[in-house]
Design a protein around this motif. Structure first.
Motif, PDB file in Angstrom:
ATOM      1  N   LEU A 118       4.903  -4.384  -9.050  1.00 48.93           N
ATOM      2  CA  LEU A 118       5.052  -5.727  -8.498  1.00 48.93           C
ATOM      3  C   LEU A 118       6.484  -6.243  -8.652  1.00 48.93           C
ATOM      4  N   LYS A 119       7.066  -6.010  -9.815  1.00 52.71           N
ATOM      5  CA  LYS A 119       8.400  -6.544 -10.093  1.00 52.71           C
ATOM      6  C   LYS A 119       9.501  -5.761  -9.376  1.00 52.71           C
ATOM      7  N   TYR A 120       9.468  -4.444  -9.465  1.00 51.79           N
ATOM      8  CA  TYR A 120      10.603  -3.649  -8.986  1.00 51.79           C
ATOM      9  C   TYR A 120      10.378  -2.953  -7.653  1.00 51.79           C
TER      10      TYR A 120
ATOM     11  N   ALA B 275       0.835  -1.204   0.000  1.00 48.97           N
ATOM     12  CA  ALA B 275       0.000   0.000   0.000  1.00 48.97           C
ATOM     13  C   ALA B 275       0.872   1.257   0.000  1.00 48.97           C
ATOM     14  N   TYR B 276       1.926   1.252   0.786  1.00 52.05           N
ATOM     15  CA  TYR B 276       2.802   2.428   0.846  1.00 52.05           C
ATOM     16  C   TYR B 276       3.509   2.651  -0.488  1.00 52.05           C
ATOM     17  N   SER B 277       3.909   1.574  -1.154  1.00 51.74           N
ATOM     18  CA  SER B 277       4.607   1.740  -2.435  1.00 51.74           C
ATOM     19  C   SER B 277       3.687   2.355  -3.491  1.00 51.74           C
ATOM     20  N   TYR B 278       2.401   2.116  -3.381  1.00 53.83           N
ATOM     21  CA  TYR B 278       1.438   2.711  -4.311  1.00 53.83           C
ATOM     22  C   TYR B 278       1.033   4.118  -3.866  1.00 53.83           C
TER      23      TYR B 278
ATOM     24  N   THR C 266      -5.367  -5.523  -1.992  1.00 54.81           N
ATOM     25  CA  THR C 266      -4.575  -4.344  -1.604  1.00 54.81           C
ATOM     26  C   THR C 266      -4.242  -3.495  -2.827  1.00 54.81           C
ATOM     27  N   ILE C 267      -3.791  -4.122  -3.882  1.00 56.10           N
ATOM     28  CA  ILE C 267      -3.448  -3.389  -5.109  1.00 56.10           C
ATOM     29  C   ILE C 267      -4.681  -2.720  -5.692  1.00 56.10           C
ATOM     30  N   ASN C 268      -5.777  -3.455  -5.786  1.00 59.07           N
ATOM     31  CA  ASN C 268      -7.004  -2.874  -6.342  1.00 59.07           C
ATOM     32  C   ASN C 268      -7.507  -1.710  -5.502  1.00 59.07           C
ATOM     33  N   THR C 269      -7.400  -1.828  -4.203  1.00 60.11           N
ATOM     34  CA  THR C 269      -7.800  -0.739  -3.313  1.00 60.11           C
ATOM     35  C   THR C 269      -6.937   0.495  -3.564  1.00 60.11           C
ATOM     36  N   CYS C 270      -5.640   0.295  -3.674  1.00 54.62           N
ATOM     37  CA  CYS C 270      -4.727   1.418  -3.922  1.00 54.62           C
ATOM     38  C   CYS C 270      -5.007   2.068  -5.277  1.00 54.62           C
ATOM     39  N   LEU C 271      -5.228   1.253  -6.295  1.00 54.55           N
ATOM     40  CA  LEU C 271      -5.508   1.805  -7.621  1.00 54.55           C
ATOM     41  C   LEU C 271      -6.810   2.607  -7.610  1.00 54.55           C
ATOM     42  N   MET C 272      -7.809   2.098  -6.911  1.00 50.26           N
ATOM     43  CA  MET C 272      -9.079   2.813  -6.798  1.00 50.26           C
ATOM     44  C   MET C 272      -8.866   4.158  -6.088  1.00 50.26           C
TER      45      MET C 272
END
Length: 168
Positions: free
Chosen positions: A125-127, A33-36, A75-81
């Motif tokens: 995700l990768k880096y 979450a922090y990275s996003y 988590t990713i979908n929440t951050c993107l939203m």
């Protein structure tokens, strides 16, 4: 008790097991979450929303061994939203010791934000999360070979964007 058995209990509705799993994965989900989100407040908001979505939908998890992958996806979908709602600019954790590094960082960030959202997610995700191609494949429910080819195309496009910015 191992994580898979704990996940099985949680999926069957065992509330203490659900809370124990959320506690177990709190730190890695916070890092995602922090990275996003790039700040503590928004990352905590994303974590809170992820927790709500997890508890609401945990019964939908089909295989316990993929619980963490399912949680990463939420988590990713929440951050993107949240990003779409807030229109945040993403930055990396590169130290900003020199003005030249700062300029390169902003150019990189600008180029990444010009990529389609799927490619931005792949880069994160990768880096940013240091996930292996196999883990990315599981998280995105695609073959590992597809991850490799998409990553190759994404990096090629990113290089092209960076070279265009360098010449303008």
């Amino acid at each position: 008790m191992d994580e898979i058995e704990l996940a099985n209990r949680a999926i069957r509705g065992d509330i203490p097991a659900q809370l124990q799993l959320l506690q177990l994965y709190k730190e890695p989900m916070y890092r995602i979450a922090y990275s996003y989100m790039r700040n503590e407040h928004d990352a905590n908001d994303a974590l809170q929303e992820m927790t709500f979505q997890c508890l609401k939908n945990i019964h939908k998890v089909r295989e316990a061994q993929y619980f963490k992958t399912w949680l990463v996806r939420i988590t990713i979908n929440t951050c993107l939203m949240m990003q779409r709602q807030q229109k945040h600019v993403l930055l990396t954790d590169i130290p900003m010791d020199e003005p030249q590094q700062m300029t390169q960082l902003f150019e990189l960030n600008d180029a990444i934000t010009k990529l389609p959202i799927e490619q931005q997610e792949l880069i994160h995700l990768k880096y940013f999360q240091d996930l292996k191609n196999g883990d990315i494949a599981v998280a995105q429910n695609i073959p590992e070979g597809t991850v490799k080819s998409r990553l190759h195309k994404t990096l090629k496009k990113l290089r092209q964007l960076l070279s265009e910015e360098g010449t303008s």
